[in-house]
Design a protein around this motif. Structure first.
Motif, PDB file in Angstrom:
ATOM      1  N   HIS A   1       0.142 -23.875  18.590  1.00 36.69           N
ATOM      2  CA  HIS A   1       0.364 -22.525  18.064  1.00 36.69           C
ATOM      3  C   HIS A   1       1.827 -22.309  17.709  1.00 36.69           C
ATOM      4  O   HIS A   1       2.145 -21.717  16.668  1.00 36.69           O
ATOM      5  N   VAL A   2       2.746 -22.818  18.532  1.00 40.42           N
ATOM      6  CA  VAL A   2       4.178 -22.692  18.250  1.00 40.42           C
ATOM      7  C   VAL A   2       4.538 -23.450  16.978  1.00 40.42           C
ATOM      8  O   VAL A   2       5.280 -22.945  16.124  1.00 40.42           O
ATOM      9  N   MET A   3       3.997 -24.653  16.831  1.00 41.44           N
ATOM     10  CA  MET A   3       4.297 -25.455  15.642  1.00 41.44           C
ATOM     11  C   MET A   3       3.744 -24.795  14.373  1.00 41.44           C
ATOM     12  O   MET A   3       4.392 -24.810  13.327  1.00 41.44           O
TER      13      MET A   3
ATOM     14  N   ALA B   1       3.280 -21.586  13.964  1.00 40.15           N
ATOM     15  CA  ALA B   1       4.122 -20.410  13.700  1.00 40.15           C
ATOM     16  C   ALA B   1       5.418 -20.828  13.019  1.00 40.15           C
ATOM     17  O   ALA B   1       5.924 -20.112  12.145  1.00 40.15           O
ATOM     18  N   ARG B   2       5.968 -21.971  13.384  1.00 37.36           N
ATOM     19  CA  ARG B   2       7.198 -22.456  12.750  1.00 37.36           C
ATOM     20  C   ARG B   2       6.970 -22.815  11.287  1.00 37.36           C
ATOM     21  O   ARG B   2       7.896 -22.760  10.482  1.00 37.36           O
ATOM     22  N   GLU B   3       5.735 -23.215  10.972  1.00 36.78           N
ATOM     23  CA  GLU B   3       5.424 -23.551   9.581  1.00 36.78           C
ATOM     24  C   GLU B   3       5.214 -22.315   8.719  1.00 36.78           C
ATOM     25  O   GLU B   3       5.062 -22.427   7.513  1.00 36.78           O
ATOM     26  N   GLY B   4       5.154 -21.142   9.341  1.00 38.04           N
ATOM     27  CA  GLY B   4       5.047 -19.918   8.567  1.00 38.04           C
ATOM     28  C   GLY B   4       3.711 -19.205   8.669  1.00 38.04           C
ATOM     29  O   GLY B   4       3.507 -18.193   8.010  1.00 38.04           O
TER      30      GLY B   4
ATOM     31  N   ARG C   1       1.229 -25.310  22.374  1.00 33.33           N
ATOM     32  CA  ARG C   1       2.314 -25.890  21.598  1.00 33.33           C
ATOM     33  C   ARG C   1       1.929 -26.053  20.136  1.00 33.33           C
ATOM     34  O   ARG C   1       2.792 -25.983  19.255  1.00 33.33           O
TER      35      ARG C   1
END
Length: 94
Positions: free
Chosen positions: A40-42, A44-47, A38
Motif C-alpha cells: 500500500h505504501v509503494m 501510494a508513492r506511485e501516485g 508495505r
C-alpha cells in the motif's frame, strides 16, 4: 418480505480496478517480502490515492501473500551416540 424494491435491486457503483490490480501485482512480484501494508505504501508513492482497505481486498482476491522463508535444517535419520576416547596404557605406564 416487505423489502423496498430499490434496495434489493441496488446496482454496485464499484469502479474498474484493473490499473490498480496490475500495479499491486507488479509491486508484489518485484518485492516478494512485502506484505499488504508495505505494498500500500509503494502504491501510494506511485501516485495512487487509494484506501488501505481496498488494497487489502484486492491483495487477497489476487491470492497474493508473503513468500515463506525456509525453516531450520534438521538432521535426517538417526543419530549415532558420541564415541568417547579410550585411554590406552603402554607398558611403561604412560
Amino acid at each position: 418480505m416487505q423489502v423496498d424494491r430499490s434496495t434489493v435491486r441496488y446496482p454496485s457503483r464499484r469502479g474498474d480496478d484493473a490499473e490498480l490490480r496490475d500495479a499491486i501485482k507488479r509491486v508484489s512480484r518485484e518485492r516478494r517480502r512485502f506484505g499488504c501494508r508495505r505494498v500500500h505504501v509503494m502504491i501510494a508513492r506511485e501516485g495512487f490515492a487509494v484506501n488501505h482497505k481496498k488494497v487489502r481486498r484486492i491483495y487477497t482476491e489476487e491470492k497474493l501473500q508473503v513468500r515463506r522463508r525456509g525453516g531450520r535444517k534438521r538432521a535426517l535419520g538417526t543419530r549415532k551416540p558420541m564415541v568417547l576416547p579410550v585411554m590406552v596404557l603402554t607398558r611403561d605406564g604412560h
